[in-house]
Write a protein that holds these residues in place. Structure first.
Motif, PDB file in Angstrom:
ATOM      1  N   GLU A 155      77.467  38.940  57.589  1.00 51.17           N
ATOM      2  CA  GLU A 155      78.224  39.250  58.793  1.00 51.17           C
ATOM      3  C   GLU A 155      77.712  38.416  59.976  1.00 51.17           C
ATOM      4  OE1 GLU A 155      80.791  41.167  58.908  1.00 51.17           O
ATOM      5  OE2 GLU A 155      80.665  41.944  56.862  1.00 51.17           O
ATOM      6  N   PRO A 156      78.510  38.278  61.045  1.00 50.85           N
ATOM      7  CA  PRO A 156      78.024  37.575  62.244  1.00 50.85           C
ATOM      8  C   PRO A 156      76.728  38.198  62.757  1.00 50.85           C
ATOM      9  CG  PRO A 156      80.393  37.918  62.403  1.00 50.85           C
ATOM     10  CD  PRO A 156      79.934  38.678  61.184  1.00 50.85           C
ATOM     11  N   GLY A 157      75.743  37.365  63.016  1.00 50.39           N
ATOM     12  CA  GLY A 157      74.455  37.841  63.495  1.00 50.39           C
ATOM     13  C   GLY A 157      73.508  38.281  62.400  1.00 50.39           C
ATOM     14  N   GLU A 158      73.976  38.326  61.145  1.00 46.23           N
ATOM     15  CA  GLU A 158      73.127  38.776  60.049  1.00 46.23           C
ATOM     16  C   GLU A 158      72.193  37.647  59.614  1.00 46.23           C
ATOM     17  OE1 GLU A 158      73.880  42.033  56.555  1.00 46.23           O
ATOM     18  OE2 GLU A 158      75.394  40.489  56.879  1.00 46.23           O
ATOM     19  N   ARG A 159      71.002  38.043  59.097  1.00 49.21           N
ATOM     20  CA  ARG A 159      69.960  37.073  58.769  1.00 49.21           C
ATOM     21  C   ARG A 159      70.068  36.570  57.335  1.00 49.21           C
ATOM     22  NH1 ARG A 159      70.111  38.620  63.928  1.00 49.21           N
ATOM     23  NH2 ARG A 159      68.176  39.493  64.733  1.00 49.21           N
ATOM     24  N   LEU A 160      70.032  35.229  57.199  1.00 41.78           N
ATOM     25  CA  LEU A 160      70.003  34.591  55.887  1.00 41.78           C
ATOM     26  C   LEU A 160      68.675  33.861  55.750  1.00 41.78           C
ATOM     27  CD1 LEU A 160      71.325  33.493  53.232  1.00 41.78           C
ATOM     28  CD2 LEU A 160      72.167  31.570  54.611  1.00 41.78           C
ATOM     29  N   GLY A 161      67.824  34.322  54.841  1.00 43.59           N
ATOM     30  CA  GLY A 161      66.550  33.663  54.608  1.00 43.59           C
ATOM     31  C   GLY A 161      66.708  32.488  53.656  1.00 43.59           C
ATOM     32  N   ILE A 162      66.016  31.382  53.947  1.00 43.67           N
ATOM     33  CA  ILE A 162      66.029  30.211  53.064  1.00 43.67           C
ATOM     34  C   ILE A 162      64.588  29.855  52.740  1.00 43.67           C
ATOM     35  CG2 ILE A 162      66.751  27.821  52.740  1.00 43.67           C
ATOM     36  CD1 ILE A 162      68.882  28.234  54.876  1.00 43.67           C
ATOM     37  N   MET A 163      64.256  29.940  51.447  1.00 43.37           N
ATOM     38  CA  MET A 163      62.914  29.617  50.987  1.00 43.37           C
ATOM     39  C   MET A 163      63.033  28.503  49.959  1.00 43.37           C
ATOM     40  SD  MET A 163      60.106  32.180  49.248  1.00 43.37           S
ATOM     41  CE  MET A 163      58.362  31.732  49.157  1.00 43.37           C
ATOM     42  N   ALA A 164      62.989  27.260  50.441  1.00 47.65           N
ATOM     43  CA  ALA A 164      63.244  26.124  49.555  1.00 47.65           C
ATOM     44  C   ALA A 164      62.635  24.853  50.129  1.00 47.65           C
ATOM     45  CB  ALA A 164      64.757  25.938  49.366  1.00 47.65           C
ATOM     46  N   HIS A 165      62.476  23.868  49.262  1.00 48.34           N
ATOM     47  CA  HIS A 165      62.007  22.567  49.692  1.00 48.34           C
ATOM     48  C   HIS A 165      63.076  21.866  50.529  1.00 48.34           C
ATOM     49  CE1 HIS A 165      59.537  23.241  46.003  1.00 48.34           C
ATOM     50  NE2 HIS A 165      58.591  22.754  46.775  1.00 48.34           N
ATOM     51  N   THR A 166      62.649  20.842  51.229  1.00 45.93           N
ATOM     52  CA  THR A 166      63.582  20.018  51.996  1.00 45.93           C
ATOM     53  C   THR A 166      64.600  19.408  51.042  1.00 45.93           C
ATOM     54  OG1 THR A 166      61.946  19.526  53.691  1.00 45.93           O
ATOM     55  CG2 THR A 166      63.729  17.937  53.435  1.00 45.93           C
ATOM     56  N   SER A 167      65.878  19.654  51.286  1.00 46.00           N
ATOM     57  CA  SER A 167      66.890  19.214  50.331  1.00 46.00           C
ATOM     58  C   SER A 167      68.281  19.239  50.960  1.00 46.00           C
ATOM     59  CB  SER A 167      66.898  20.136  49.097  1.00 46.00           C
ATOM     60  OG  SER A 167      67.268  21.465  49.480  1.00 46.00           O
ATOM     61  N   TYR A 168      69.217  18.635  50.249  1.00 47.02           N
ATOM     62  CA  TYR A 168      70.622  18.674  50.668  1.00 47.02           C
ATOM     63  C   TYR A 168      71.100  20.116  50.763  1.00 47.02           C
ATOM     64  CZ  TYR A 168      75.708  18.480  50.143  1.00 47.02           C
ATOM     65  OH  TYR A 168      77.058  18.675  50.304  1.00 47.02           O
ATOM     66  N   ALA A 204      76.568  26.140  56.758  1.00 43.15           N
ATOM     67  CA  ALA A 204      77.462  27.205  56.296  1.00 43.15           C
ATOM     68  C   ALA A 204      77.140  28.521  56.994  1.00 43.15           C
ATOM     69  CB  ALA A 204      77.351  27.359  54.787  1.00 43.15           C
ATOM     70  N   SER A 205      75.860  28.819  57.140  1.00 43.80           N
ATOM     71  CA  SER A 205      75.454  30.029  57.846  1.00 43.80           C
ATOM     72  C   SER A 205      75.954  30.001  59.282  1.00 43.80           C
ATOM     73  CB  SER A 205      73.931  30.170  57.817  1.00 43.80           C
ATOM     74  OG  SER A 205      73.501  31.217  58.661  1.00 43.80           O
ATOM     75  N   ALA A 206      75.778  28.851  59.946  1.00 46.89           N
ATOM     76  CA  ALA A 206      76.235  28.723  61.329  1.00 46.89           C
ATOM     77  C   ALA A 206      77.742  28.884  61.433  1.00 46.89           C
ATOM     78  CB  ALA A 206      75.811  27.368  61.890  1.00 46.89           C
ATOM     79  N   ALA A 207      78.456  28.398  60.429  1.00 41.09           N
ATOM     80  CA  ALA A 207      79.915  28.455  60.457  1.00 41.09           C
ATOM     81  C   ALA A 207      80.451  29.881  60.429  1.00 41.09           C
ATOM     82  CB  ALA A 207      80.498  27.662  59.285  1.00 41.09           C
ATOM     83  N   VAL A 208      79.676  30.811  59.855  1.00 43.73           N
ATOM     84  CA  VAL A 208      80.138  32.203  59.773  1.00 43.73           C
ATOM     85  C   VAL A 208      79.410  33.086  60.779  1.00 43.73           C
ATOM     86  CG1 VAL A 208      80.760  31.921  57.356  1.00 43.73           C
ATOM     87  CG2 VAL A 208      78.505  32.844  57.932  1.00 43.73           C
ATOM     88  N   GLY A 209      78.649  32.450  61.685  1.00 39.62           N
ATOM     89  CA  GLY A 209      77.944  33.226  62.699  1.00 39.62           C
ATOM     90  C   GLY A 209      76.653  33.833  62.223  1.00 39.62           C
ATOM     91  N   GLY A 210      76.143  33.371  61.075  1.00 44.14           N
ATOM     92  CA  GLY A 210      74.893  33.899  60.555  1.00 44.14           C
ATOM     93  C   GLY A 210      73.693  33.321  61.277  1.00 44.14           C
ATOM     94  N   VAL A 211      72.525  33.898  61.016  1.00 44.40           N
ATOM     95  CA  VAL A 211      71.266  33.461  61.622  1.00 44.40           C
ATOM     96  C   VAL A 211      70.307  33.100  60.494  1.00 44.40           C
ATOM     97  CG1 VAL A 211      69.309  34.138  63.063  1.00 44.40           C
ATOM     98  CG2 VAL A 211      71.606  34.980  63.606  1.00 44.40           C
ATOM     99  N   THR A 212      69.938  31.832  60.401  1.00 43.16           N
ATOM    100  CA  THR A 212      69.032  31.409  59.341  1.00 43.16           C
ATOM    101  C   THR A 212      67.586  31.728  59.722  1.00 43.16           C
ATOM    102  OG1 THR A 212      69.054  29.181  60.279  1.00 43.16           O
ATOM    103  CG2 THR A 212      70.475  29.584  58.398  1.00 43.16           C
TER     104      THR A 212
END
Length: 626
Positions: free
Chosen positions: A100-113, A121-129
């Motif tokens: 949802e807008p404002g909801e947190r998406l965690g990313i635990m990964a190496h530098t990559s495409y 994509a997160s920004a496009a839906v109003g998410g917060v990385t």
């Protein structure tokens, strides 16, 4: 002090923005303020979705990303339009899985495409990385997930997914990239209309929260720094306007290998999107030299340790005898040539001749490691005069900068037009800096964070006098507005004799020796300055071979008289930069290293002083015994 004094930039190259550093003495008699005016105003619509749409509108078919799908594979081009299409597919999937807008998406990964794809994509839906370093422990993941309120996580692999699942069992969704996580997200969103993503994107403004980045936690629990779309996009636009020579044009290419969990890499990744450049990603630095040779960046970014490693590896590769003498002569010529560039007379005819010869015999081989890149941006710690002059002398200009997570990465950086080696440059576009009575650097401007997440007391304590952020670093500002950093205020050592010592000056110089991996200077309330030193396990075998010594383990080398004698000589050279009262009198060589794995280094390779002091308390006492 006169007002509106412009720093000299008579040597500005074509297409290079000139400095407009303004110096002002406040009427209340406070410290002088040095400011760099804003070049591009931040508008409400300055968001990540807008930035990508702007790139597609201007250069739809131009390559935005070059991607390598596997080790040794060729690099494939992805156009601006193709990337935007991929972002749309993933954004639809994020809506489908419940982001949802404002909801947190965690990313635990190496530098990559994939990291970049999820960011947009997160920004496009109003998410917060919310980035999580791939080296984080279970307790660190638990703290970040709990404090930030993360609901969804994407990890690099199933092992990281298992760690996250145990640390944060109440997540709504969890995907792993090595388990077709992106494909699963895309498949979930096939029936979501694009209009829903567009409506979400249109609702995002420059004031919308884009990310919460947790500090490295060198002095305590990591703090969540809240940064908006306007922080990143506004700074990217101003950066392109301020450094057009490096960042503008479709020939501008950057290969990212620093962690995208760090604010520095996150910002650099946006610069090609804000202009016409190309970005590539190197997930594993073991393949860095090969990736550099194939990608051929026009500029790179790295921490000082990378440049130290390159120099030391070249020194070690020279071996001994005539080859080693040749390398060290060439290194000396490069440093002398670079220093002469800063004088009114410039390099002499004899020095130019030596420089040309050294270039053919030695310098070009080192420069070739960067695969044609003309510039490198260095941050995350002091580079030091010696390395700065060496690399400029071989034709590789390192632009040293300085910043914090709280300032959306750089608050000051050198530029090609006027690069003062030994400084971190002037304040960047839109930023004002000053130094208080205690020598602490303070900063103000549109790129300074808005708050620490869930920490109003910490936020209030970080600001003074109507919005000046106290960086915690000690330094000075010269008459042209160029900033010089001495060290962290909390790290200043006060000896028993009352002498204030900035440890980083000594640590950085000593760490430049090929044998040395890490250094921590000690001496708080002690009669003299000492240091804990660890050995570089990678460089040790070559050093032993070049010095006709038998191969040995680190634990043996830490007690070997010839190794200790070499380190003592390195200490003498490091001490030349300080007074006798500040110099290192005694070192203790450890048989283990400071690493992320043992909790003694942060993910950005800074030492954790308190945990080290606790873990090696007996070794510190041994320094002062007797």
């Amino acid at each position: 002090m006169s007002e509106n004094v412009e720093s000299p930039a008579d040597n500005a190259e074509p297409g290079e923005a000139r400095y407009h550093i303004r110096a002002r003495q406040p009427e209340d008699g406070g410290p002088p303020i040095y400011s760099n005016p804003l070049l591009v105003e931040v508008e409400d619509y300055h968001t990540l979705p807008w930035l990508l749409a702007r790139r597609v509108r201007r250069y739809p078919r131009h390559t935005l990303i070059e991607r390598k799908t596997s080790l040794g594979a060729a690099w494939h081009t992805i156009s601006s339009a193709a990337f935007a299409d991929h972002v749309m597919q993933v954004a639809k999937g994020l809506i489908a899985i419940g982001v949802e807008p404002g909801e947190r998406l965690g990313i635990m990964a190496h530098t990559s495409y994939e990291w970049m794809l999820l960011e947009f994509a997160s920004a496009a839906v109003g998410g917060v990385t919310v980035p999580i370093y791939e080296t984080s422990s279970g307790s660190q993941v638990e703290w970040i997930a709990t404090d930030a309120g993360i609901s969804h996580v994407v990890t690099e692999n199933h092992a990281m997914a298992d760690l996250v699942r145990q640390a944060a069992p109440n997540l709504r969704t969890l995907h792993a990239l090595d388990q077709d996580g992106i494909s699963q997200i895309i498949a979930a969103g096939r029936d979501v209309p694009e209009s829903e993503v567009e409506a979400r994107s249109n609702a995002v403004t420059s004031d919308s929260l884009m990310t919460i980045i947790y500090t490295s936690g060198t002095t305590g629990r990591p703090k969540g720094v809240e940064l908006t779309h306007g922080h990143f996009v506004g700074l990217a636009l101003n950066g392109c306007a301020w450094m057009p020579q490096i960042l503008l044009g479709k020939d501008s290419r950057v290969l990212l290998f620093l962690p995208l969990a760090h604010v520095f890499a996150r910002l650099i990744q946006l610069l090609p999107v804000a202009a016409e450049g190309v970005v590539g990603h190197c997930p594993d630095t073991k393949n860095l030299l090969e990736d550099l040779s194939r990608f051929k960046p026009s500029y790179v970014l790295a921490v000082p340790r990378v440049f130290e490693k390159i120099y030391n590896a070249a020194d070690q590769k020279a071996g001994s005898g005539a080859k080693l003498k040749l390398f060290r002569w060439a290194a000396k010529v490069a440093i002398e040539y670079s220093r002469a560039l800063d004088t009114e007379q410039g390099p002499s005819a004899a020095l130019k001749t030596q420089q040309a010869l050294a270039g053919r015999l030695v310098h070009r081989k080192i420069k070739d490691l960067f695969a044609g890149a003309r510039y490198a941006v260095s941050g995350g710690g002091p580079l030091g005069d010696r390395l700065g002059h060496f690399f400029r002398g071989i034709g590789m200009q390192i632009l040293e900068g300085y910043g914090l997570t709280e300032t959306t990465a750089p608050l000051a950086v050198n530029a090609p037009a006027l690069n003062k080696i030994g400084t971190v440059g002037p304040p960047i576009s839109g930023v004002s800096v000053r130094v208080d009575d205690e020598g602490k650097l303070q900063v103000k401007g549109p790129w300074v964070f808005r708050a620490y997440h869930n920490d109003p007391e910490g936020t209030a304590a970080a600001f003074v006098d109507d919005g000046w952020f106290v960086t915690g670093d000690v330094g000075s500002i010269d008459e042209d507005g160029f900033v010089r950093i001495t060290g962290r205020h909390k790290e200043i050592i006060v000896t028993a004799g009352g002498k204030n010592v900035a440890p980083t000056v000594l640590e950085d110089r000593l760490r430049g020796h090929p044998l040395v991996s890490q250094v921590m200077v000690v001496g708080e309330a002690r009669p003299f300055i000492g240091a804990l030193v660890t050995l570089d396990a990678e460089m040790l075998p070559g050093w032993l071979r070049n010095h006709n010594l038998p191969q040995m383990e680190v634990s043996q080398a830490a007690r070997h008289p010839e190794v200790l004698a070499a380190l003592d000589r390195a200490v003498e050279r490091a001490n030349a930069a300080v007074s006798r009262a500040e110099s290192i009198r005694k070192i203790r060589v450890l048989d283990t290293d400071f690493t992320e794995a043992n909790g003694l280094l942060t993910p950005s390779l800074k030492i954790k002083r308190a945990p080290i002091a606790k873990a090696f308390a007996e070794d510190i006492e041994a320094i002062y015994a007797g």
